[in-house]
Design an enzyme around this catalytic site. Structure first.
Site, mmCIF file in Angstrom:
data_model
loop_
_atom_site.group_PDB
_atom_site.id
_atom_site.type_symbol
_atom_site.label_atom_id
_atom_site.label_comp_id
_atom_site.label_asym_id
_atom_site.label_seq_id
_atom_site.Cartn_x
_atom_site.Cartn_y
_atom_site.Cartn_z
ATOM 1 N N ASP A 1 27.283 20.976 -2.382
ATOM 2 C CA ASP A 1 28.762 21.450 -2.222
ATOM 3 C C ASP A 1 29.270 21.388 -1.088
ATOM 4 O O ASP A 1 28.535 21.223 -0.068
ATOM 5 C CB ASP A 1 28.654 22.849 -2.934
ATOM 6 C CG ASP A 1 29.895 23.207 -3.685
ATOM 7 O OD1 ASP A 1 30.935 23.124 -2.925
ATOM 8 O OD2 ASP A 1 29.822 23.706 -4.608
ATOM 9 N N TYR B 1 45.442 15.117 -12.724
ATOM 10 C CA TYR B 1 44.201 15.756 -13.192
ATOM 11 C C TYR B 1 43.714 14.818 -14.506
ATOM 12 O O TYR B 1 42.413 14.597 -14.478
ATOM 13 C CB TYR B 1 44.328 17.135 -13.404
ATOM 14 C CG TYR B 1 42.864 18.128 -13.790
ATOM 15 C CD1 TYR B 1 41.800 18.361 -12.665
ATOM 16 C CD2 TYR B 1 42.994 18.635 -14.948
ATOM 17 C CE1 TYR B 1 40.954 18.930 -13.104
ATOM 18 C CE2 TYR B 1 41.853 19.284 -15.396
ATOM 19 C CZ TYR B 1 40.963 19.677 -14.402
ATOM 20 O OH TYR B 1 39.741 20.284 -14.779
HETATM 21 N N1 LIG Z 1 36.863 26.529 -15.578
HETATM 22 C C1 LIG Z 1 37.665 25.641 -16.430
HETATM 23 O O1 LIG Z 1 38.153 26.581 -17.159
HETATM 24 C C2 LIG Z 1 37.468 24.283 -16.640
HETATM 25 C C3 LIG Z 1 38.137 23.827 -17.619
HETATM 26 C C4 LIG Z 1 37.771 22.179 -17.659
HETATM 27 C C5 LIG Z 1 37.342 21.575 -16.899
HETATM 28 N N2 LIG Z 1 36.765 22.259 -15.894
HETATM 29 C C6 LIG Z 1 35.586 21.393 -14.670
HETATM 30 O O2 LIG Z 1 34.561 21.935 -14.700
HETATM 31 C C7 LIG Z 1 34.219 21.767 -13.549
HETATM 32 C C8 LIG Z 1 33.653 23.003 -12.718
HETATM 33 O O3 LIG Z 1 34.818 23.915 -12.525
HETATM 34 P P1 LIG Z 1 34.529 25.581 -12.243
HETATM 35 O O4 LIG Z 1 35.788 26.316 -13.011
HETATM 36 O O5 LIG Z 1 33.352 25.797 -12.075
HETATM 37 O O6 LIG Z 1 35.130 25.322 -10.744
HETATM 38 P P2 LIG Z 1 34.902 26.124 -9.342
HETATM 39 O O7 LIG Z 1 36.188 25.678 -8.439
HETATM 40 O O8 LIG Z 1 34.370 27.555 -9.589
HETATM 41 O O9 LIG Z 1 33.754 25.332 -8.880
HETATM 42 C C9 LIG Z 1 33.950 23.791 -8.336
HETATM 43 C C10 LIG Z 1 32.728 23.669 -7.165
HETATM 44 O O10 LIG Z 1 33.223 22.178 -6.604
HETATM 45 C C11 LIG Z 1 32.801 22.249 -5.357
HETATM 46 N N3 LIG Z 1 34.010 21.072 -4.836
HETATM 47 C C12 LIG Z 1 34.960 21.095 -5.003
HETATM 48 N N4 LIG Z 1 35.464 19.819 -4.405
HETATM 49 C C13 LIG Z 1 34.403 19.204 -3.692
HETATM 50 C C14 LIG Z 1 33.764 18.037 -2.996
HETATM 51 N N5 LIG Z 1 35.018 17.416 -2.518
HETATM 52 N N6 LIG Z 1 32.530 17.826 -2.621
HETATM 53 C C15 LIG Z 1 31.746 18.787 -3.054
HETATM 54 N N7 LIG Z 1 32.060 19.988 -3.772
HETATM 55 C C16 LIG Z 1 33.378 20.079 -3.877
HETATM 56 C C17 LIG Z 1 33.595 23.473 -4.761
HETATM 57 O O11 LIG Z 1 33.584 23.872 -3.682
HETATM 58 C C18 LIG Z 1 33.146 24.462 -5.903
HETATM 59 O O12 LIG Z 1 31.985 25.007 -5.618
HETATM 60 C C19 LIG Z 1 35.141 21.163 -12.599
HETATM 61 O O13 LIG Z 1 34.990 19.512 -12.775
HETATM 62 C C20 LIG Z 1 36.373 21.359 -13.387
HETATM 63 O O14 LIG Z 1 37.360 20.511 -13.297
HETATM 64 C C21 LIG Z 1 36.736 23.451 -15.564
#
Ligand SMILES: NC(=O)c1ccc[n+]([C@@H]2O[C@H](COP(=O)([O-])OP(=O)(O)OC[C@H]3O[C@@H](n4cnc5c(N)ncnc54)[C@H](O)[C@@H]3O)[C@@H](O)[C@H]2O)c1
Length: 253
Positions: free
Chosen positions: A36, A152
């Site tokens: 990460d 997105y």
């Molecule tokens: N939370 C929701 O409602 C939701 C809904 C649909 C999809 N998602 C997808 O689920 C996944 C996780 O989402 P989340 O809610 O846990 O988000 P979050 O922001 O809590 O976690 C995402 C993690 O990815 C890391 N990250 C971001 N860019 C990075 C990079 N370039 N290199 C390495 N690490 C990187 C961040 O540091 C973070 O720790 C994402 O792909 C998001 O698009 C989430």
């Protein structure tokens, strides 16, 4: 693929869905490392890398190998949001912003899958001929994006679209590829968003009538890891939620 004793890397395990997945796989006896940009609350093996940088990803996976052993599962939960109108007086999305979302969400998923598959192909298969499983995270926005989510949605749609061709290519090596498309989950990414639109979106989940819990995402990951028939598919995990039309303007990235 058995969880206990197997080596997993959770890309994005510093926060949200990835952090809960990393903790839950470790609890189930897996050897877990996190890749990460930030370690967050994860207190185990960690390697810093930007998933859009293939050299950095290679270096991070090599560093984690000394702690988790043979890589059997790559779970990618990294991702960034980006929203805004594409044209007109309130136009906000730039080509540069669009490119960054593709770089992290789509290209990053490919770089991780490629790097993981190379390591799995070079490993011994288990008794069932399986070498590993790669799980990506897209979003239901890929299917029904709101106004303002073109970047997105395109990036997440790319993850969905690469699932089958990668599964077909890696299948002969005993490597599966599956994508989870979450609906709304209560994580830092979603919980930081405030306002009437967000409250309204929360109310659109059919049953259970609440956003998902990250534990439910981790349970899906564990099931995919264990169930060999799950391959080459995109699984919606959304409580029958369908993203309504409307304008999405609460991401600030
Ligand atoms: N939370 C929701 O409602 C939701 C809904 C649909 C999809 N998602 C997808 O689920 C996944 C996780 O989402 P989340 O809610 O846990 O988000 P979050 O922001 O809590 O976690 C995402 C993690 O990815 C890391 N990250 C971001 N860019 C990075 C990079 N370039 N290199 C390495 N690490 C990187 C961040 O540091 C973070 O720790 C994402 O792909 C998001 O698009 C989430």
């Amino acid at each position: 693929m058995k969880i206990k004793g197997s080596g997993f890397v959770i890309a994005g395990g510093g926060s949200g869905l990835g952090l809960t997945t990393a903790l839950s796989l470790r609890e189930a006896g897996a050897r877990v490392g996190v890749l990460d940009l930030k370690q967050g609350e994860w207190d185990g093996a960690f390697a810093h890398a930007d998933v859009a940088d293939e050299t950095g990803v290679d270096r991070a996976l090599d560093a984690l190998a000394s702690e988790i052993g043979q890589l059997r599962g790559l779970i990618n939960t990294t991702g960034i949001g980006h929203s805004g109108l594409s044209a007109g007086p309130d136009r906000k999305v730039t080509a540069e912003g669009f490119r960054r979302v593709l770089d992290v969400n789509t290209l990053g998923s490919f770089i991780l899958a490629q790097a993981a598959a190379e390591r799995m192909i070079a490993s011994e298969a288990d008794k069932q001929g399986e070498r590993g499983v790669i799980i990506n995270t897209s979003s239901i926005v890929a299917f029904e994006g709101q106004i303002g989510t073109a970047a997105y949605a395109a990036a997440k749609g790319g993850i969905n679209a690469m699932t089958l061709p990668l599964a077909r290519e890696f299948g002969p090596y005993g490597i599966r590829v599956v994508t989870i498309a979450p609906g709304i989950f209560e994580t830092p990414m979603f919980s930081q968003a405030r306002g009437p639109m967000v409250d309204w979106l929360r109310e659109q989940v059919i049953y259970p009538d609440r956003p998902g819990d990250a534990v439910e995402f981790a349970e899906m990951v564990a099931h995919i890891v264990c169930n060999r028939m799950l391959n080459g598919t995109v699984i919606r995990l959304d409580g029958a939620y369908r993203v309504p039309s409307g304008r999405h303007d609460w991401w600030v990235d």
